[in-house]
Design a protein around this motif. Structure first.
Motif, PDB file in Angstrom:
ATOM      1  N   GLU A 230       0.863  -1.172   0.000  1.00  0.00           N
ATOM      2  CA  GLU A 230       0.000   0.000   0.000  1.00  0.00           C
ATOM      3  C   GLU A 230       0.901   1.224   0.000  1.00  0.00           C
ATOM      4  O   GLU A 230       1.763   1.367   0.879  1.00  0.00           O
ATOM      5  N   VAL A 231       0.721   2.086  -0.998  1.00  0.00           N
ATOM      6  CA  VAL A 231       1.563   3.267  -1.160  1.00  0.00           C
ATOM      7  C   VAL A 231       0.681   4.508  -1.100  1.00  0.00           C
ATOM      8  O   VAL A 231      -0.406   4.546  -1.691  1.00  0.00           O
ATOM      9  N   ASN A 232       1.145   5.527  -0.382  1.00  0.00           N
ATOM     10  CA  ASN A 232       0.393   6.762  -0.208  1.00  0.00           C
ATOM     11  C   ASN A 232       0.921   7.820  -1.168  1.00  0.00           C
ATOM     12  O   ASN A 232       2.079   8.235  -1.074  1.00  0.00           O
ATOM     13  N   LEU A 233       0.065   8.255  -2.096  1.00  0.00           N
ATOM     14  CA  LEU A 233       0.475   9.228  -3.106  1.00  0.00           C
ATOM     15  C   LEU A 233       0.992  10.516  -2.471  1.00  0.00           C
ATOM     16  O   LEU A 233       1.974  11.100  -2.937  1.00  0.00           O
ATOM     17  N   ASP A 234       0.345  10.975  -1.399  1.00  0.00           N
ATOM     18  CA  ASP A 234       0.711  12.246  -0.768  1.00  0.00           C
ATOM     19  C   ASP A 234       2.084  12.205  -0.108  1.00  0.00           C
ATOM     20  O   ASP A 234       2.662  13.257   0.185  1.00  0.00           O
ATOM     21  N   ALA A 283      18.424  10.541   7.631  1.00  0.00           N
ATOM     22  CA  ALA A 283      19.340  10.360   6.501  1.00  0.00           C
ATOM     23  C   ALA A 283      18.753  10.871   5.191  1.00  0.00           C
ATOM     24  O   ALA A 283      19.435  10.836   4.160  1.00  0.00           O
ATOM     25  N   GLY A 284      17.502  11.330   5.203  1.00  0.00           N
ATOM     26  CA  GLY A 284      16.915  11.926   4.004  1.00  0.00           C
ATOM     27  C   GLY A 284      15.995  11.025   3.215  1.00  0.00           C
ATOM     28  O   GLY A 284      15.625  11.358   2.088  1.00  0.00           O
ATOM     29  N   PHE A 285      15.588   9.903   3.793  1.00  0.00           N
ATOM     30  CA  PHE A 285      14.654   9.004   3.111  1.00  0.00           C
ATOM     31  C   PHE A 285      13.210   9.434   3.382  1.00  0.00           C
ATOM     32  O   PHE A 285      12.918  10.112   4.369  1.00  0.00           O
ATOM     33  N   PHE A 286      12.316   9.005   2.491  1.00  0.00           N
ATOM     34  CA  PHE A 286      10.905   9.338   2.595  1.00  0.00           C
ATOM     35  C   PHE A 286      10.085   8.053   2.699  1.00  0.00           C
ATOM     36  O   PHE A 286      10.184   7.173   1.828  1.00  0.00           O
ATOM     37  N   GLU A 287       9.278   7.958   3.744  1.00  0.00           N
ATOM     38  CA  GLU A 287       8.405   6.797   3.929  1.00  0.00           C
ATOM     39  C   GLU A 287       7.191   6.945   3.018  1.00  0.00           C
ATOM     40  O   GLU A 287       6.450   7.926   3.109  1.00  0.00           O
ATOM     41  N   ILE A 288       6.960   5.973   2.125  1.00  0.00           N
ATOM     42  CA  ILE A 288       5.867   6.113   1.167  1.00  0.00           C
ATOM     43  C   ILE A 288       4.813   5.020   1.286  1.00  0.00           C
ATOM     44  O   ILE A 288       3.767   5.111   0.631  1.00  0.00           O
ATOM     45  N   GLY A 289       5.042   3.978   2.077  1.00  0.00           N
ATOM     46  CA  GLY A 289       4.036   2.932   2.181  1.00  0.00           C
ATOM     47  C   GLY A 289       4.512   1.756   3.001  1.00  0.00           C
ATOM     48  O   GLY A 289       5.530   1.813   3.690  1.00  0.00           O
ATOM     49  N   THR A 290       3.747   0.658   2.900  1.00  0.00           N
ATOM     50  CA  THR A 290       4.059  -0.554   3.651  1.00  0.00           C
ATOM     51  C   THR A 290       3.892  -1.788   2.768  1.00  0.00           C
ATOM     52  O   THR A 290       3.149  -1.777   1.779  1.00  0.00           O
ATOM     53  N   ILE A 291       4.581  -2.853   3.145  1.00  0.00           N
ATOM     54  CA  ILE A 291       4.432  -4.156   2.499  1.00  0.00           C
ATOM     55  C   ILE A 291       3.284  -4.907   3.183  1.00  0.00           C
ATOM     56  O   ILE A 291       3.173  -4.900   4.408  1.00  0.00           O
ATOM     57  N   THR A 292       2.441  -5.559   2.380  1.00  0.00           N
ATOM     58  CA  THR A 292       1.281  -6.275   2.918  1.00  0.00           C
ATOM     59  C   THR A 292       1.355  -7.767   2.584  1.00  0.00           C
ATOM     60  O   THR A 292       2.154  -8.183   1.741  1.00  0.00           O
ATOM     61  N   LYS A 293       0.497  -8.544   3.215  1.00  0.00           N
ATOM     62  CA  LYS A 293       0.528  -9.997   3.046  1.00  0.00           C
ATOM     63  C   LYS A 293       0.012 -10.438   1.681  1.00  0.00           C
ATOM     64  O   LYS A 293       0.564 -11.339   1.057  1.00  0.00           O
ATOM     65  N   ASN A 294      -1.108  -9.851   1.249  1.00  0.00           N
ATOM     66  CA  ASN A 294      -1.689 -10.312  -0.018  1.00  0.00           C
ATOM     67  C   ASN A 294      -0.875  -9.802  -1.202  1.00  0.00           C
ATOM     68  O   ASN A 294       0.044  -8.996  -1.052  1.00  0.00           O
ATOM     69  N   ASN A 295      -1.219 -10.257  -2.389  1.00  0.00           N
ATOM     70  CA  ASN A 295      -0.469  -9.886  -3.586  1.00  0.00           C
ATOM     71  C   ASN A 295      -1.048  -8.671  -4.300  1.00  0.00           C
ATOM     72  O   ASN A 295      -0.653  -8.367  -5.423  1.00  0.00           O
ATOM     73  N   TYR A 298      -1.836  -1.498  -3.815  1.00  0.00           N
ATOM     74  CA  TYR A 298      -2.774  -0.392  -3.750  1.00  0.00           C
ATOM     75  C   TYR A 298      -2.057   0.947  -3.738  1.00  0.00           C
ATOM     76  O   TYR A 298      -0.947   1.076  -3.207  1.00  0.00           O
ATOM     77  N   LEU A 299      -2.723   1.953  -4.303  1.00  0.00           N
ATOM     78  CA  LEU A 299      -2.309   3.345  -4.184  1.00  0.00           C
ATOM     79  C   LEU A 299      -3.411   4.080  -3.437  1.00  0.00           C
ATOM     80  O   LEU A 299      -4.583   4.023  -3.820  1.00  0.00           O
ATOM     81  N   ILE A 300      -3.043   4.764  -2.354  1.00  0.00           N
ATOM     82  CA  ILE A 300      -3.995   5.559  -1.592  1.00  0.00           C
ATOM     83  C   ILE A 300      -3.807   7.016  -2.000  1.00  0.00           C
ATOM     84  O   ILE A 300      -2.742   7.609  -1.800  1.00  0.00           O
ATOM     85  N   ALA A 301      -4.850   7.590  -2.598  1.00  0.00           N
ATOM     86  CA  ALA A 301      -4.809   8.976  -3.071  1.00  0.00           C
ATOM     87  C   ALA A 301      -5.948   9.732  -2.402  1.00  0.00           C
ATOM     88  O   ALA A 301      -7.104   9.644  -2.836  1.00  0.00           O
ATOM     89  N   GLY A 302      -5.635  10.444  -1.321  1.00  0.00           N
ATOM     90  CA  GLY A 302      -6.679  11.107  -0.562  1.00  0.00           C
ATOM     91  C   GLY A 302      -7.591  10.085   0.103  1.00  0.00           C
ATOM     92  O   GLY A 302      -7.150   9.218   0.843  1.00  0.00           O
ATOM     93  N   GLU A 303      -8.884  10.164  -0.217  1.00  0.00           N
ATOM     94  CA  GLU A 303      -9.854   9.222   0.331  1.00  0.00           C
ATOM     95  C   GLU A 303     -10.014   7.991  -0.557  1.00  0.00           C
ATOM     96  O   GLU A 303     -10.725   7.050  -0.207  1.00  0.00           O
ATOM     97  N   GLU A 304      -9.363   7.987  -1.710  1.00  0.00           N
ATOM     98  CA  GLU A 304      -9.522   6.907  -2.681  1.00  0.00           C
ATOM     99  C   GLU A 304      -8.428   5.850  -2.527  1.00  0.00           C
ATOM    100  O   GLU A 304      -7.257   6.173  -2.342  1.00  0.00           O
ATOM    101  N   LYS A 305      -8.818   4.601  -2.629  1.00  0.00           N
ATOM    102  CA  LYS A 305      -7.881   3.483  -2.604  1.00  0.00           C
ATOM    103  C   LYS A 305      -8.080   2.682  -3.881  1.00  0.00           C
ATOM    104  O   LYS A 305      -9.158   2.160  -4.141  1.00  0.00           O
ATOM    105  N   LYS A 306      -7.032   2.605  -4.702  1.00  0.00           N
ATOM    106  CA  LYS A 306      -7.172   1.966  -6.008  1.00  0.00           C
ATOM    107  C   LYS A 306      -5.932   1.148  -6.332  1.00  0.00           C
ATOM    108  O   LYS A 306      -4.936   1.170  -5.582  1.00  0.00           O
TER     109      LYS A 306
END
Length: 334
Positions: A230-234, A283-295, A298-306
């Motif tokens: 799951e990755v967060n666009l923002d 160190a200058g890295f940006f957290e953008i999401g997490t690894i999940t169990k299923n295959n 997803y991209l989370i863009a505001g209130e939308e998950k696609k």
């Protein structure tokens, strides 16, 4: 063809880390050290040449930067490069010298040595490099090693290459933005120190460079690790120039971010640990999401998950990267 090659070229050597096709690089163990090898061709139609402002010096820089970038995406410290150059028949030796000066300039920035290569004369120019990196602390990270619950980080801003192409072809902007766009396309910013930081601290679990696009890279990492994400666009870092393009010319931020890549950044996963996360941010890295169990990705863009976009650079679809970007990016009201 990566899946086919992994079957066609089986490896039964315990010192080799991964199957052929499982990573852009491959790594060989020598005692407590590892040596990583990678090779990259420069695109047949480099963007700066297509747009009429690139030089052979620039092409030399870009050729070796591609291999150095691959090494960063595996946690290996770049040490040596071999360079191959096929020069178009009829060109003067000055062109080759300028190409090599550019390659050396890029290597000198990171104390990397050009140790050999090959030259040919042919119908068209063709350039490639072989990168060799060393890791002395067993801190490599590879794209098949991600596990559920890990945090996904990116080393720096992306979307700048596609933004630069749009500025130079589609948007009527001033000289300052035009000069920024040109510099982005010929002045590689390689995250060598960030890669070394993750490696030396043994924070990295899985990772790879994102030269073909963030979406494509995330899909590959998940595929070879048998996980989802799951990755967060923002949370994805972009430059102020990219934001300007979105806000003033109404281009889609998502399209610009998930287009062809080319910024020489890398993604890496770490354990979900507060101390590790604090050090990664420092160190200058940006957290953008997490690894999940299923295959599912997803991209989370505001209130939308696609579904996470899976487009990016492909050698088979377009004649040039410029055409590729312009077909992948569009104004919001198109």
């Amino acid at each position: 063809m990566a899946d086919w090659l992994s079957q066609f070229l089986p490896i039964n050597d315990k010192n080799i880390v991964s199957k052929v096709g499982f990573d852009d690089c491959n790594t060989i163990r020598f005692g407590n050290k590892t040596i990583t090898f990678t090779t990259d061709f420069l695109n047949d139609n480099p963007i700066c040449i297509d747009l009429g402002f690139g030089s052979y010096f620039d092409l030399g820089r870009l050729t070796v930067a591609a291999s150095i970038s691959d090494l960063c995406g595996s946690g290996s410290t770049p040490k040596y490069v071999l360079v191959g150059a096929k020069m178009k028949r009829g060109l003067k030796t000055k062109s080759f010298k300028e190409f090599m000066k550019g390659a050396k300039y890029q290597c000198d920035m990171f104390n990397v040595f050009i140790i050999g290569g090959d030259t040919k004369i042919g119908k068209e120019n063709s350039f490639y490099s072989v990168g060799i990196g060393i890791n002395e602390c067993e801190g490599n990270f590879f794209k098949y090693s991600a596990s559920p619950g890990e945090i996904i980080w990116i080393s720096g801003e992306i979307g700048s290459i596609s933004s630069a192409i749009v500025f130079l072809t589609e948007a009527n902007v001033g000289n300052d933005l035009m000069e920024w766009a040109k510099k982005i396309l010929v002045d590689p910013k390689l995250p060598v120190e960030k890669s070394k930081f993750v490696s030396e601290n043994k924070f990295g679990r899985a990772g790879m460079d994102v030269s073909d696009g963030l979406g494509v890279s995330l899909h590959e990492l998940c595929k070879y690790s048998s996980v989802g994400c799951e990755v967060n666009l923002d949370k994805i870092p972009v430059s102020e120039k990219t934001k300007f393009l979105v806000n003033n010319f109404e281009f889609s931020l998502e399209d610009l971010i998930f287009s062809v890549g080319g910024e020489f950044q890398f993604i890496v996963t770490t354990k979900n640990n507060d101390i590790v996360s604090a050090k990664m941010r420092e160190a200058g890295f940006f957290e953008i999401g997490t690894i999940t169990k299923n295959n599912i990705k997803y991209l989370i863009a505001g209130e939308e998950k696609k579904v996470l976009p899976n487009f990016g650079h492909s050698d088979t679809k377009y004649d040039s990267i410029i055409d590729e970007v312009l077909n992948q990016t569009k104004r919001k009201n198109d």
